[in-house]
Design an enzyme around this catalytic site. Structure first.
Site, PDB file in Angstrom:
ATOM      1  N   GLU A 281       0.828  -1.204   0.000  1.00 55.15           N
ATOM      2  CA  GLU A 281       0.000   0.000   0.000  1.00 55.15           C
ATOM      3  C   GLU A 281       0.868   1.262   0.000  1.00 55.15           C
ATOM      4  O   GLU A 281       0.497   2.278  -0.596  1.00 55.15           O
ATOM      5  CB  GLU A 281      -0.926  -0.003   1.217  1.00 55.15           C
ATOM      6  CG  GLU A 281      -1.951  -1.118   1.200  1.00 55.15           C
ATOM      7  CD  GLU A 281      -2.773  -1.115  -0.079  1.00 55.15           C
ATOM      8  OE1 GLU A 281      -3.335  -0.052  -0.422  1.00 55.15           O
ATOM      9  OE2 GLU A 281      -2.834  -2.167  -0.741  1.00 55.15           O
ATOM     10  N   TRP A 284       1.639   1.659  -3.503  1.00 55.30           N
ATOM     11  CA  TRP A 284       0.553   2.280  -4.272  1.00 55.30           C
ATOM     12  C   TRP A 284       0.650   3.805  -4.176  1.00 55.30           C
ATOM     13  O   TRP A 284       0.455   4.512  -5.172  1.00 55.30           O
ATOM     14  CB  TRP A 284      -0.795   1.795  -3.751  1.00 55.30           C
ATOM     15  CG  TRP A 284      -1.966   2.315  -4.532  1.00 55.30           C
ATOM     16  CD1 TRP A 284      -2.742   3.400  -4.230  1.00 55.30           C
ATOM     17  CD2 TRP A 284      -2.496   1.781  -5.757  1.00 55.30           C
ATOM     18  NE1 TRP A 284      -3.717   3.581  -5.185  1.00 55.30           N
ATOM     19  CE2 TRP A 284      -3.599   2.600  -6.128  1.00 55.30           C
ATOM     20  CE3 TRP A 284      -2.155   0.702  -6.564  1.00 55.30           C
ATOM     21  CZ2 TRP A 284      -4.346   2.358  -7.281  1.00 55.30           C
ATOM     22  CZ3 TRP A 284      -2.899   0.464  -7.716  1.00 55.30           C
ATOM     23  CH2 TRP A 284      -3.981   1.284  -8.051  1.00 55.30           C
ATOM     24  N   TRP A 312     -21.688  12.386 -20.017  1.00 60.16           N
ATOM     25  CA  TRP A 312     -22.287  12.702 -18.714  1.00 60.16           C
ATOM     26  C   TRP A 312     -23.631  13.403 -18.920  1.00 60.16           C
ATOM     27  O   TRP A 312     -23.718  14.380 -19.659  1.00 60.16           O
ATOM     28  CB  TRP A 312     -21.373  13.622 -17.904  1.00 60.16           C
ATOM     29  CG  TRP A 312     -20.023  13.057 -17.597  1.00 60.16           C
ATOM     30  CD1 TRP A 312     -18.834  13.451 -18.122  1.00 60.16           C
ATOM     31  CD2 TRP A 312     -19.724  11.999 -16.679  1.00 60.16           C
ATOM     32  NE1 TRP A 312     -17.802  12.701 -17.606  1.00 60.16           N
ATOM     33  CE2 TRP A 312     -18.316  11.796 -16.711  1.00 60.16           C
ATOM     34  CE3 TRP A 312     -20.497  11.193 -15.843  1.00 60.16           C
ATOM     35  CZ2 TRP A 312     -17.674  10.836 -15.937  1.00 60.16           C
ATOM     36  CZ3 TRP A 312     -19.857  10.233 -15.076  1.00 60.16           C
ATOM     37  CH2 TRP A 312     -18.477  10.059 -15.118  1.00 60.16           C
ATOM     38  N   ASN A 348     -10.943   2.249   2.997  1.00 62.28           N
ATOM     39  CA  ASN A 348     -10.574   2.232   1.585  1.00 62.28           C
ATOM     40  C   ASN A 348     -11.538   1.413   0.731  1.00 62.28           C
ATOM     41  O   ASN A 348     -11.888   1.816  -0.385  1.00 62.28           O
ATOM     42  CB  ASN A 348      -9.152   1.698   1.414  1.00 62.28           C
ATOM     43  CG  ASN A 348      -8.679   1.811  -0.019  1.00 62.28           C
ATOM     44  OD1 ASN A 348      -8.595   2.901  -0.564  1.00 62.28           O
ATOM     45  ND2 ASN A 348      -8.378   0.678  -0.640  1.00 62.28           N
ATOM     46  N   TRP A 366     -16.835  12.052 -12.215  1.00 63.19           N
ATOM     47  CA  TRP A 366     -15.903  11.701 -11.134  1.00 63.19           C
ATOM     48  C   TRP A 366     -15.272  12.927 -10.491  1.00 63.19           C
ATOM     49  O   TRP A 366     -14.924  12.909  -9.315  1.00 63.19           O
ATOM     50  CB  TRP A 366     -14.819  10.753 -11.649  1.00 63.19           C
ATOM     51  CG  TRP A 366     -13.890  11.337 -12.691  1.00 63.19           C
ATOM     52  CD1 TRP A 366     -13.997  11.211 -14.050  1.00 63.19           C
ATOM     53  CD2 TRP A 366     -12.712  12.121 -12.467  1.00 63.19           C
ATOM     54  NE1 TRP A 366     -12.971  11.875 -14.683  1.00 63.19           N
ATOM     55  CE2 TRP A 366     -12.158  12.441 -13.734  1.00 63.19           C
ATOM     56  CE3 TRP A 366     -12.063  12.593 -11.325  1.00 63.19           C
ATOM     57  CZ2 TRP A 366     -11.002  13.202 -13.893  1.00 63.19           C
ATOM     58  CZ3 TRP A 366     -10.904  13.358 -11.468  1.00 63.19           C
ATOM     59  CH2 TRP A 366     -10.385  13.660 -12.735  1.00 63.19           C
ATOM     60  N   TRP A 389      -9.874   8.253  -7.756  1.00 63.66           N
ATOM     61  CA  TRP A 389     -11.153   8.532  -8.404  1.00 63.66           C
ATOM     62  C   TRP A 389     -11.096   8.156  -9.883  1.00 63.66           C
ATOM     63  O   TRP A 389     -12.044   7.571 -10.422  1.00 63.66           O
ATOM     64  CB  TRP A 389     -11.540  10.001  -8.220  1.00 63.66           C
ATOM     65  CG  TRP A 389     -12.302  10.197  -6.949  1.00 63.66           C
ATOM     66  CD1 TRP A 389     -11.802  10.531  -5.724  1.00 63.66           C
ATOM     67  CD2 TRP A 389     -13.708  10.021  -6.769  1.00 63.66           C
ATOM     68  NE1 TRP A 389     -12.813  10.576  -4.795  1.00 63.66           N
ATOM     69  CE2 TRP A 389     -13.995  10.272  -5.401  1.00 63.66           C
ATOM     70  CE3 TRP A 389     -14.758   9.682  -7.621  1.00 63.66           C
ATOM     71  CZ2 TRP A 389     -15.291  10.187  -4.885  1.00 63.66           C
ATOM     72  CZ3 TRP A 389     -16.046   9.598  -7.102  1.00 63.66           C
ATOM     73  CH2 TRP A 389     -16.301   9.852  -5.745  1.00 63.66           C
TER      74      TRP A 389
END
Length: 465
Positions: A281, A284, A312, A348, A366, A389
Site C-alpha cells: 500500500e 501504491w 455525462w 478504503n 468523477w 477517483w
C-alpha cells in the site's frame, strides 16, 4: 550576526527524517523555520475544509516541537513566490532549503530556485516524501509506468539493490535565528483554519490527533498488534485492522522511509505476508505520485483522453446532495459517506464503493466526487485522491475495467457480513426513517455500460478501427 538558513516546510511537518531540516542544522548557520500558506498560486490547489483543520493541528504540534529544540516556526500567508523572497530580504538569509514536491507545485519551486540562485543564495531541495523519485523509474521503453504491478516490481528490485536511506535522526537542538525579521509572521489562529460558524469538526476532534508523535504511536501499535490480521481484515470496514497512517503520510508527519525501516524491522515469520501487504500500500502511494509527476492535471483532466467523450448527463443536484449526505437509501454507501463527514476519513474498500456508486449508478462526473472528498478528507492528497477517483471511473492509469461496477449490496454481504459497519453509521437502517433506494442498481448499471460504450466507440474511431 551570521546570515540564517531558511527551512521552508510544506507537506513535511516533522522533525525526524527531514533532510532539509537536517541539512540546515548541520550547516552551522542559525535556522529560520518557515511555513507558507499559499492559496493564491495557480499550481497550488487550495486546501479543503477538513485538510485545513488537520493543518492547524499539525502546525501547532510542529511549532511546539521546534520550540522545545530551540527554534520557532514562522507563519506567512500568500503566494510563496512573493513570501519566500520577502523573508529572505527581511532576515538577510543566504540559503534556503526545502523537501521536494511532485505535482504542478514543483513549477513554483523551480522558479523560486532559479530566482534565488540568481540573487546569490544557496538553494537546495531534498527527497523526503517518496522511496523513489518519480523520474528515476522508467519502463523498458523509457517512458513512465501506467500499470502498478510492474511498477512495484521494479521499485522492489531497486530497493533490494539500493536500499532506502536510513531515516535521519531528529535534531535534539536547533540554533534558532533571532535576528531581524525572526519575530514577524502571522498568528495561526488568525488564519481561520478551524470551522466556527458552524463548528462541524466535533467528529474530527474525537477521532484525529495530528502531529508527528501520534503518527509514530500509530505505526508501532499497528505493527505490534493489528498487522497480523491485515491481509484478511483490511477489506472489512467493521474491523479496525488498518494503520490509520494516511493523514500522517499526507502531511509528512511520518515518512515512507521511516515506515519502510520500522515495518521491515518488525517483520517475522508470523507477520511476513501481512507486512508485505502493508508495504504494498505504501507502494501504491509511490505509484500515484509517479503518475502525478508525469500528469500534473490529474485532478481535472482524464488521464485517458478517450474518456473526454463520456456522455455525462445533466447534473442531478438532488442526487449529488443525497450522496454527499449519506441519504441514498443504499446502506453501505450511506455508511461510508457518514463516516467521512464525521471522522474525516473513510475505509478504503468503502471509498471504492461510494465512488463507483456516484460515477456508475448516478452517472455523475468523477471530478465532482473527487472535489467532495478533497473538501472532507483529512488525508486528501494531491496524488492519491484524484488518482483513485480516476481508477474507479476507468479514466486513469491502471484503472479498473470500465465494465466493473461495484455492487454495494454484494460488497456489504462480502465485507460487512454481520452489518457491524452499517449499524454503526446508519442506525436507522431497516426503519421507516431510512429512505428508499435513490436508484435501481441493476438498471443504472446497464445505463453506465451503455455510456461506456460511447467511450469504446470513440477510442475505436480514433485508432481507425
Amino acid at each position: 550576526m551570521t546570515a540564517p538558513i531558511i527551512v521552508w516546510f510544506r507537506d513535511d511537518l516533522r522533525m525526524a527524517d527531514n533532510p532539509a531540516l537536517r541539512h540546515a542544522v548541520d550547516s552551522g548557520k542559525p535556522v529560520l523555520c518557515l511555513y507558507v500558506l499559499d492559496e493564491d498560486s495557480d499550481e497550488v490547489r487550495a486546501l479543503g475544509g477538513a485538510a485545513k483543520w488537520w493543518l492547524h493541528g499539525s502546525l501547532t504540534a510542529l511549532g511546539a516541537d521546534l520550540t522545545e529544540a530551540g527554534a520557532s516556526l514562522q507563519l506567512r500567508r500568500g503566494p510563496a513566490e512573493d513570501v519566500v523572497p520577502a523573508v529572505v530580504a527581511e532576515t538577510g538569509a543566504d540559503a534556503v532549503v526545502w523537501n521536494r514536491r511532485y505535482g504542478a507545485a514543483r513549477d513554483v519551486d523551480a522558479r523560486l530556485k532559479t530566482r534565488l540562485r540568481e540573487e546569490g543564495l544557496e538553494v537546495s531541495s531534498f527527497d523526503a516524501a517518496l522511496l523513489v523519485e518519480p523520474w528515476t523509474m522508467q519502463t523498458g521503453s523509457g517512458g513512465p509506468y501506467a500499470v502498478f504491478t510492474p511498477f512495484w516490481r521494479s521499485v522492489q528490485k531497486r530497493l533490494q539493490e539500493d536500499p532506502p536511506r536510513h531515516p535521519l535522526a531528529r535534531p535534539k537542538t536547533i540554533d534558532g535565528f533571532e535576528g531581524a525579521g525572526s519575530g514577524s509572521g502571522d498568528a495561526l489562529d488568525d488564519w481561520g483554519l478551524l470551522p466556527k460558524h458552524p463548528d462541524w469538526a466535533g467528529g474530527l476532534r474525537e477521532n484525529c490527533v495530528p502531529g508527528e508523535k501520534d503518527a509514530h504511536d500509530k505505526l508501532h501499535a499497528f505493527l505490534a498488534d493489528d498487522v497480523v490480521d491485515y491481509v484478511d481484515g483490511r477489506d472489512r470496514p467493521g474491523e479496525s485492522v488498518t494503520s490509520g497512517l494516511s493523514p500522517h503520510l499526507r502531511w509528512g508527519e511520518i515518512s515512507p522511509h521511516q515506515i519502510w525501516a520500522t515495518a521491515n524491522q518488525a517483520r517475522d515469520r508470523r507477520n511476513a505476508d501481512a507486512v508485505g501487504s502493508f508495504l504494498r500500500e505504501v507502494g501504491w502511494r509511490e505509484f500515484t505520485h509517479h503518475v502525478l509527476y508525469h500528469f500534473p492535471r490529474l485532478a481535472t483532466d482524464n488521464w485517458r483522453a478517450e474518456f473526454d467523450a463520456f456522455p455525462w448527463p445533466d447534473l442531478d443536484e438532488s442526487a449529488l446532495q443525497a450522496w454527499q449526505q449519506g441519504r441514498t437509501g443504499i446502506p453501505l454507501v450511506d455508511a461510508g459517506m457518514r463516516e467521512l463527514w464525521h471522522t474525516g476519513t473513510m475505509h478504503n474498500r468503502v471509498r471504492m464503493v461510494t465512488a463507483s456508486f456516484l460515477i456508475k449508478n448516478l452517472l455523475i462526473d468523477w471530478r465532482l466526487g473527487e472535489q467532495w472528498f478533497w473538501d472532507t478528507l483529512v488525508d486528501a492528497d494531491p496524488a492519491n485522491n484524484p488518482f483513485n477517483w480516476q481508477w474507479v471511473a476507468g479514466s486513469g492509469a491502471d484503472a479498473t475495467p470500465y465494465f466493473r461496477v461495484f455492487n454495494p449490496e454484494l460488497q456489504a454481504k462480502k465485507f460487512d457480513p454481520h452489518g457491524d459497519y452499517i449499524r454503526r453509521w446508519v442506525p436507522e437502517y431497516g426503519t421507516d426513517d431510512y429512505p428508499e433506494p435513490l436508484v435501481d442498481l441493476a438498471s443504472t448499471r446497464q445505463a453506465a455500460l451503455a455510456a461506456y460504450d460511447v467511450v469504446k466507440h470513440a477510442r475505436a474511431e480514433a485508432q481507425g478501427d
